[in-house]
Motif scaffolding. Structure first.
Motif, PDB file in Angstrom:
ATOM      1  N   ALA A   1      60.485  79.320  73.796  1.00 30.73           N
ATOM      2  CA  ALA A   1      61.357  80.290  74.465  1.00 30.73           C
ATOM      3  C   ALA A   1      61.544  81.532  73.612  1.00 30.73           C
ATOM      4  O   ALA A   1      61.862  81.439  72.426  1.00 30.73           O
ATOM      5  CB  ALA A   1      62.714  79.659  74.754  1.00 30.73           C
ATOM      6  N   GLY A   2      61.364  82.693  74.217  1.00 28.40           N
ATOM      7  CA  GLY A   2      61.687  83.940  73.531  1.00 28.40           C
ATOM      8  C   GLY A   2      63.189  84.126  73.489  1.00 28.40           C
ATOM      9  O   GLY A   2      63.848  84.189  74.522  1.00 28.40           O
ATOM     10  N   THR A   3      63.752  84.191  72.288  1.00 26.78           N
ATOM     11  CA  THR A   3      65.218  84.267  72.167  1.00 26.78           C
ATOM     12  C   THR A   3      65.665  85.312  71.152  1.00 26.78           C
ATOM     13  O   THR A   3      66.795  85.277  70.676  1.00 26.78           O
ATOM     14  CB  THR A   3      65.808  82.891  71.772  1.00 26.78           C
ATOM     15  N   GLY A   4      64.802  86.245  70.819  1.00 29.47           N
ATOM     16  CA  GLY A   4      65.165  87.267  69.844  1.00 29.47           C
ATOM     17  C   GLY A   4      66.115  88.298  70.427  1.00 29.47           C
ATOM     18  O   GLY A   4      66.171  88.516  71.637  1.00 29.47           O
ATOM     19  N   ALA A   5      66.873  88.936  69.561  1.00 32.14           N
ATOM     20  CA  ALA A   5      67.804  89.999  69.958  1.00 32.14           C
ATOM     21  C   ALA A   5      68.090  90.849  68.733  1.00 32.14           C
ATOM     22  O   ALA A   5      67.867  90.420  67.596  1.00 32.14           O
ATOM     23  CB  ALA A   5      69.095  89.416  70.518  1.00 32.14           C
ATOM     24  N   ASN A   6      68.616  92.048  68.964  1.00 32.56           N
ATOM     25  CA  ASN A   6      68.922  92.886  67.806  1.00 32.56           C
ATOM     26  C   ASN A   6      70.318  92.638  67.253  1.00 32.56           C
ATOM     27  O   ASN A   6      70.668  93.162  66.202  1.00 32.56           O
ATOM     28  CB  ASN A   6      68.705  94.375  68.115  1.00 32.56           C
ATOM     29  N   ALA A   7      71.107  91.820  67.941  1.00 31.97           N
ATOM     30  CA  ALA A   7      72.386  91.338  67.395  1.00 31.97           C
ATOM     31  C   ALA A   7      72.212  89.868  67.036  1.00 31.97           C
ATOM     32  O   ALA A   7      71.793  89.066  67.867  1.00 31.97           O
ATOM     33  CB  ALA A   7      73.500  91.507  68.419  1.00 31.97           C
ATOM     34  N   THR A   8      72.522  89.509  65.827  1.00 30.83           N
ATOM     35  CA  THR A   8      72.338  88.125  65.384  1.00 30.83           C
ATOM     36  C   THR A   8      73.137  87.151  66.233  1.00 30.83           C
ATOM     37  O   THR A   8      72.642  86.069  66.587  1.00 30.83           O
ATOM     38  CB  THR A   8      72.722  88.000  63.897  1.00 30.83           C
ATOM     39  N   SER A   9      74.349  87.521  66.605  1.00 35.13           N
ATOM     40  CA  SER A   9      75.166  86.632  67.434  1.00 35.13           C
ATOM     41  C   SER A   9      74.510  86.366  68.782  1.00 35.13           C
ATOM     42  O   SER A   9      74.528  85.237  69.298  1.00 35.13           O
ATOM     43  CB  SER A   9      76.560  87.239  67.644  1.00 35.13           C
ATOM     44  N   GLU A  10      73.890  87.393  69.369  1.00 36.44           N
ATOM     45  CA  GLU A  10      73.208  87.215  70.654  1.00 36.44           C
ATOM     46  C   GLU A  10      71.974  86.338  70.495  1.00 36.44           C
ATOM     47  O   GLU A  10      71.686  85.493  71.351  1.00 36.44           O
ATOM     48  CB  GLU A  10      72.821  88.569  71.245  1.00 36.44           C
TER      49      GLU A  10
ATOM     50  N   GLY B   1      65.980  72.797  77.158  1.00 33.16           N
ATOM     51  CA  GLY B   1      64.863  71.890  76.914  1.00 33.16           C
ATOM     52  C   GLY B   1      63.652  72.499  76.256  1.00 33.16           C
ATOM     53  O   GLY B   1      62.604  71.853  76.160  1.00 33.16           O
ATOM     54  N   ALA B   2      63.748  73.751  75.783  1.00 35.45           N
ATOM     55  CA  ALA B   2      62.609  74.375  75.107  1.00 35.45           C
ATOM     56  C   ALA B   2      62.234  73.594  73.851  1.00 35.45           C
ATOM     57  O   ALA B   2      63.101  73.028  73.173  1.00 35.45           O
ATOM     58  CB  ALA B   2      62.933  75.820  74.747  1.00 35.45           C
ATOM     59  N   ASP B   3      60.943  73.576  73.548  1.00 30.40           N
ATOM     60  CA  ASP B   3      60.456  72.852  72.378  1.00 30.40           C
ATOM     61  C   ASP B   3      60.604  73.649  71.092  1.00 30.40           C
ATOM     62  O   ASP B   3      60.648  73.077  69.997  1.00 30.40           O
ATOM     63  CB  ASP B   3      58.982  72.487  72.580  1.00 30.40           C
ATOM     64  N   ALA B   4      60.630  74.975  71.222  1.00 31.30           N
ATOM     65  CA  ALA B   4      60.759  75.857  70.062  1.00 31.30           C
ATOM     66  C   ALA B   4      61.248  77.210  70.555  1.00 31.30           C
ATOM     67  O   ALA B   4      61.285  77.472  71.770  1.00 31.30           O
ATOM     68  CB  ALA B   4      59.417  76.001  69.338  1.00 31.30           C
ATOM     69  N   ALA B   5      61.616  78.064  69.623  1.00 29.60           N
ATOM     70  CA  ALA B   5      62.054  79.415  69.962  1.00 29.60           C
ATOM     71  C   ALA B   5      61.193  80.422  69.219  1.00 29.60           C
ATOM     72  O   ALA B   5      60.742  80.171  68.097  1.00 29.60           O
ATOM     73  CB  ALA B   5      63.524  79.608  69.596  1.00 29.60           C
ATOM     74  N   LEU B   6      60.961  81.560  69.860  1.00 31.51           N
ATOM     75  CA  LEU B   6      60.230  82.676  69.267  1.00 31.51           C
ATOM     76  C   LEU B   6      61.199  83.841  69.155  1.00 31.51           C
ATOM     77  O   LEU B   6      61.729  84.311  70.162  1.00 31.51           O
ATOM     78  CB  LEU B   6      59.039  83.053  70.147  1.00 31.51           C
ATOM     79  N   LEU B   7      61.432  84.304  67.926  1.00 32.33           N
ATOM     80  CA  LEU B   7      62.458  85.324  67.696  1.00 32.33           C
ATOM     81  C   LEU B   7      61.848  86.606  67.150  1.00 32.33           C
ATOM     82  O   LEU B   7      61.419  86.667  65.993  1.00 32.33           O
ATOM     83  CB  LEU B   7      63.521  84.798  66.733  1.00 32.33           C
ATOM     84  N   VAL B   8      61.821  87.632  68.004  1.00 36.17           N
ATOM     85  CA  VAL B   8      61.325  88.928  67.586  1.00 36.17           C
ATOM     86  C   VAL B   8      62.277  89.520  66.554  1.00 36.17           C
ATOM     87  O   VAL B   8      63.479  89.242  66.549  1.00 36.17           O
ATOM     88  CB  VAL B   8      61.177  89.864  68.807  1.00 36.17           C
ATOM     89  N   THR B   9      61.736  90.335  65.656  1.00 36.10           N
ATOM     90  CA  THR B   9      62.596  91.011  64.688  1.00 36.10           C
ATOM     91  C   THR B   9      63.607  91.892  65.421  1.00 36.10           C
ATOM     92  O   THR B   9      63.298  92.456  66.469  1.00 36.10           O
ATOM     93  CB  THR B   9      61.760  91.894  63.740  1.00 36.10           C
ATOM     94  N   PRO B  10      64.821  92.008  64.908  1.00 36.29           N
ATOM     95  CA  PRO B  10      65.827  92.853  65.554  1.00 36.29           C
ATOM     96  C   PRO B  10      65.301  94.284  65.727  1.00 36.29           C
ATOM     97  O   PRO B  10      64.860  94.910  64.766  1.00 36.29           O
ATOM     98  CB  PRO B  10      67.005  92.807  64.575  1.00 36.29           C
ATOM     99  N   TYR B  11      65.316  94.735  66.979  1.00 36.82           N
ATOM    100  CA  TYR B  11      64.712  96.020  67.309  1.00 36.82           C
ATOM    101  C   TYR B  11      65.740  97.149  67.276  1.00 36.82           C
ATOM    102  O   TYR B  11      66.946  96.933  67.371  1.00 36.82           O
ATOM    103  CB  TYR B  11      64.062  95.953  68.701  1.00 36.82           C
ATOM    104  N   TYR B  12      65.269  98.353  67.100  1.00 36.42           N
ATOM    105  CA  TYR B  12      66.025  99.601  67.164  1.00 36.42           C
ATOM    106  C   TYR B  12      66.903  99.856  65.939  1.00 36.42           C
ATOM    107  O   TYR B  12      66.912 100.951  65.414  1.00 36.42           O
ATOM    108  CB  TYR B  12      66.888  99.680  68.443  1.00 36.42           C
TER     109      TYR B  12
END
Length: 293
Positions: free
Chosen positions: A75-84, A96-107
């Motif tokens: 699951a893509g779960t990245g955000a530019n706010a750590t809390s989000e 039920g996702a097996d793993a998460a993909l977290l993009v670097t905080p943008y902007y």
């Protein structure tokens, strides 16, 4: 460790921009039958930036249900706010996702220490395998190899998707001496074959959306070190590697999937449908690989 072809799945939408969950389930079935190793749900290609939080988790949940344990869902779960990012990652784990993909905080362009603390906070808050995602061209910041090495020491940080199409970066990452169970994934289809032959473990792929069988074959050969076979399969997709990026992703790939009859024509603003100037070339490339009659 997940290896091979990992499709960055497009989210089907009708002409009004509503998610088509039946078409989503059909895409999942097609990828499983075609040899795709795993699915990224709600990444960039899935239009995560234009779906609200409720829709975001609904798409992940429906993808998990359709996969039914046969292949992993990331699951893509990245955000530019750590809390989000923590909230999204926890919701994806609950779905039920097996793993998460977290993009670097943008902007907001955090320094390397900020990136380290961001990812450490998410890893400590949510007990799910997590994959880092570096794509400087979209986010405005670059997760440096030394920071990746620090983060790889965290037990549930299990991999990196590197979308910087730079051979020096690929060689540096392979040479870091990362833990043996830490996976390196290409996030750039045109250079993915070379990255896997150099030691990467798979490709989080846009092109796999339209030619999953060819991409799966290429990745399997490349990860195994069968260079001739891998490069031959990669050459079949050479035109798609270019043409599916003639406008910002996922504009071309959604147009292609619609032309193939697999999804509706919907895409959400501020993205718009593929310019007619590119239609004939994309259509010809799809026909050349048998994806379109």
């Amino acid at each position: 460790m997940i290896t091979g072809s990992i499709v960055a799945l497009a989210t089907p939408m009708d002409s009004n921009g509503e998610v088509q969950f039946d078409a989503l389930a059909a895409l999942v079935q097609w990828h499983i039958a075609s040899g795709t190793s795993a699915i990224v749900s709600m990444g960039t290609t899935g239009e995560s930036a234009t779906l609200n939080a409720e829709e975001h988790i609904a798409v992940i949940r429906k993808t998990v249900e359709a996969a039914d344990g046969r292949i992993p869902v990331i699951a893509g779960t990245g955000a530019n706010a750590t809390s989000e990012a923590i909230e999204l990652t926890q919701s994806a784990a609950d779905a039920g996702a097996d793993a998460a993909l977290l993009v670097t905080p943008y902007y907001n362009k955090p320094p390397q220490e900020g990136l380290y603390r961001h990812y450490r906070a998410v890893a400590e808050a949510v007990d799910i395998p997590q994959i880092l995602y570096n794509v400087p061209g979209r986010t405005g910041c670059d997760l440096q190899p030394a920071t990746v090495q620090r983060l790889a020491e965290l037990p549930n940080v299990v991999g990196l998707k590197e979308a910087l199409a730079d051979h020096d970066r690929i060689r540096t990452l392979v040479g870091l001496g990362l833990p043996g169970d830490f996976a390196l994934y290409s996030g750039d289809d045109p250079t993915a074959c070379d990255a896997m032959l150099a030691g990467f473990h798979g490709d989080v792929s846009v092109v796999a959306n339209v030619v999953p069988e060819i991409m799966a074959r290429m990745c399997k050969a490349a990860v195994a070190g069968n260079a001739d076979e891998a490069r031959a399969a990669d050459a079949e997709m050479a035109d798609l590697h270019q043409l599916l990026f003639v406008e910002p992703n996922p504009i071309p790939v959604k147009w292609a999937l619609n032309a193939m009859g697999r999804i509706g024509a919907g895409i959400r603003l501020p993205l718009v449908p593929l310019s007619e100037t590119h239609h004939d070339r994309v259509r010809a490339a799809l026909r050349a690989v048998g994806a379109l009659q």
